[in-house]
Write a protein that holds these residues in place. Sequence first.
Motif, PDB file in Angstrom:
ATOM      1  N   GLY A 136       1.384   3.261  -3.234  1.00  0.00           N
ATOM      2  CA  GLY A 136       0.338   3.795  -3.885  1.00  0.00           C
ATOM      3  C   GLY A 136      -0.139   3.405  -5.239  1.00  0.00           C
ATOM      4  O   GLY A 136       0.030   2.102  -5.551  1.00  0.00           O
ATOM      5  N   GLY A 188       0.866  -1.073  -0.110  1.00  0.00           N
ATOM      6  CA  GLY A 188      -0.011   0.078   0.121  1.00  0.00           C
ATOM      7  C   GLY A 188       0.770   1.454  -0.041  1.00  0.00           C
ATOM      8  O   GLY A 188       0.261   2.032  -0.588  1.00  0.00           O
ATOM      9  N   ARG A 189       1.818   1.215   0.624  1.00  0.00           N
ATOM     10  CA  ARG A 189       2.950   2.334   0.548  1.00  0.00           C
ATOM     11  C   ARG A 189       3.419   2.926  -0.657  1.00  0.00           C
ATOM     12  O   ARG A 189       3.906   3.782  -1.113  1.00  0.00           O
ATOM     13  N   GLY A 217      -7.251   0.887  -1.329  1.00  0.00           N
ATOM     14  CA  GLY A 217      -7.769   2.212  -1.332  1.00  0.00           C
ATOM     15  C   GLY A 217      -6.346   3.108  -1.468  1.00  0.00           C
ATOM     16  O   GLY A 217      -6.491   4.194  -2.052  1.00  0.00           O
ATOM     17  N   ARG A 218      -5.248   2.679  -1.082  1.00  0.00           N
ATOM     18  CA  ARG A 218      -4.037   3.489  -1.232  1.00  0.00           C
ATOM     19  C   ARG A 218      -3.723   3.548  -2.692  1.00  0.00           C
ATOM     20  O   ARG A 218      -2.741   4.137  -3.022  1.00  0.00           O
ATOM     21  N   LEU A 219      -3.958   2.310  -3.302  1.00  0.00           N
ATOM     22  CA  LEU A 219      -3.569   2.253  -4.758  1.00  0.00           C
ATOM     23  C   LEU A 219      -4.416   3.232  -5.906  1.00  0.00           C
ATOM     24  O   LEU A 219      -3.981   3.622  -6.822  1.00  0.00           O
ATOM     25  N   GLY A 220      -5.223   4.030  -5.115  1.00  0.00           N
ATOM     26  CA  GLY A 220      -5.965   5.139  -5.856  1.00  0.00           C
ATOM     27  C   GLY A 220      -6.876   4.900  -6.799  1.00  0.00           C
ATOM     28  O   GLY A 220      -7.062   3.604  -7.129  1.00  0.00           O
ATOM     29  N   ASP A 226      -7.664  -1.566   3.128  1.00  0.00           N
ATOM     30  CA  ASP A 226      -6.693  -0.154   3.120  1.00  0.00           C
ATOM     31  C   ASP A 226      -5.861  -0.080   2.075  1.00  0.00           C
ATOM     32  O   ASP A 226      -5.603   0.884   1.299  1.00  0.00           O
ATOM     33  N   THR A 227      -5.333  -1.408   1.960  1.00  0.00           N
ATOM     34  CA  THR A 227      -4.113  -1.110   0.459  1.00  0.00           C
ATOM     35  C   THR A 227      -4.727  -0.888  -0.699  1.00  0.00           C
ATOM     36  O   THR A 227      -4.165  -0.162  -1.514  1.00  0.00           O
TER      37      THR A 227
END
Length: 86
Positions: free
Chosen positions: A28, A25-26, A61-64, A58-59
Motif C-alpha cells: 500500500g 501493491g500489498r 492504485g494500491r499505493l494510495g 493496479d499496484t
Amino acid sequence: ARQALIANLLGPKGKPCLPAIAALGRFGPAAASATPQLLAMLAEQPAGAHLIRSALVDTLGRLGPAADVVPALLQLRAARPREDVR
C-alpha cells in the motif's frame, strides 16, 4: 522486503516481474517510493502487454493518494491513445 521488491521489479532479462509488481501493491502507501519506477515501466509497455499494464496500474492504485499518480496516468493516456480500441 519492500526495498527488495522495488529492486526486483525487473527480472534478470530486464522484463517486468509480475509477482514482484503484485507483491509490492500489498504494501500500500508504504511503497509509494516506487511510484516513479512503476510509472516508467508502464510507459515502456507495448499496447499488447495487457497483463503487465493491468498489474502496474493496479499496484499504482494500491499505493494510495500519497503516490499522486493521476496526473502522470492522464499524461500517459494522452501521449499514447489506445491502438487496440476502435
